[in-house]
Write an enzyme that holds these catalytic residues in place. Structure first.
Site, PDB file in Angstrom:
ATOM      1  N   CYS A  14       0.870  -1.173  -0.112  1.00 21.78           N
ATOM      2  CA  CYS A  14      -0.014  -0.058   0.306  1.00 21.78           C
ATOM      3  C   CYS A  14       1.030   1.325  -0.096  1.00 21.78           C
ATOM      4  CB  CYS A  14      -0.931  -0.004   1.017  1.00 21.78           C
ATOM      5  SG  CYS A  14      -2.342  -1.114   0.908  1.00 21.78           S
ATOM      6  N   PRO A  15       0.531   2.326  -0.546  1.00 19.75           N
ATOM      7  CA  PRO A  15      -0.831   2.481  -1.375  1.00 19.75           C
ATOM      8  C   PRO A  15      -0.884   2.110  -2.573  1.00 19.75           C
ATOM      9  CG  PRO A  15       0.639   4.299  -1.725  1.00 19.75           C
ATOM     10  CD  PRO A  15       1.344   3.569  -0.765  1.00 19.75           C
TER      11      PRO A  15
END
Length: 72
Positions: A14-15
């Protein structure tokens, strides 16, 4: 109801899965479901949070991914 579109983000931190979701979802018709396959534990928090911020429906976790319904 048809099967969801699948966006494979496994192996991405992530992201990146959220960014891929944000790019792919507008390409789908309103009402369509996109299943984001992600194995980064942060996705369990980040994807529902992104849905709340963007006014999209977080359907839930299913089949190793996170289902998001396009609402607008």
């Amino acid at each position: 109801m048809s099967d969801p579109e699948v966006l494979d983000c496994r192996g991405q931190r992530c992201p990146l899965p959220v960014i891929a979701l944000a790019r792919r979802l507008p390409e789908l018709p309103v009402g369509a479901v996109l299943r984001v396959l992600a194995d980064d534990p942060a996705a369990a928090v980040d994807i529902p949070a992104w849905c709340r911020m963007r006014g999209q429906e977080y359907v839930g976790a299913a089949a190793g991914g996170y289902d998001v319904r396009r609402t607008n």
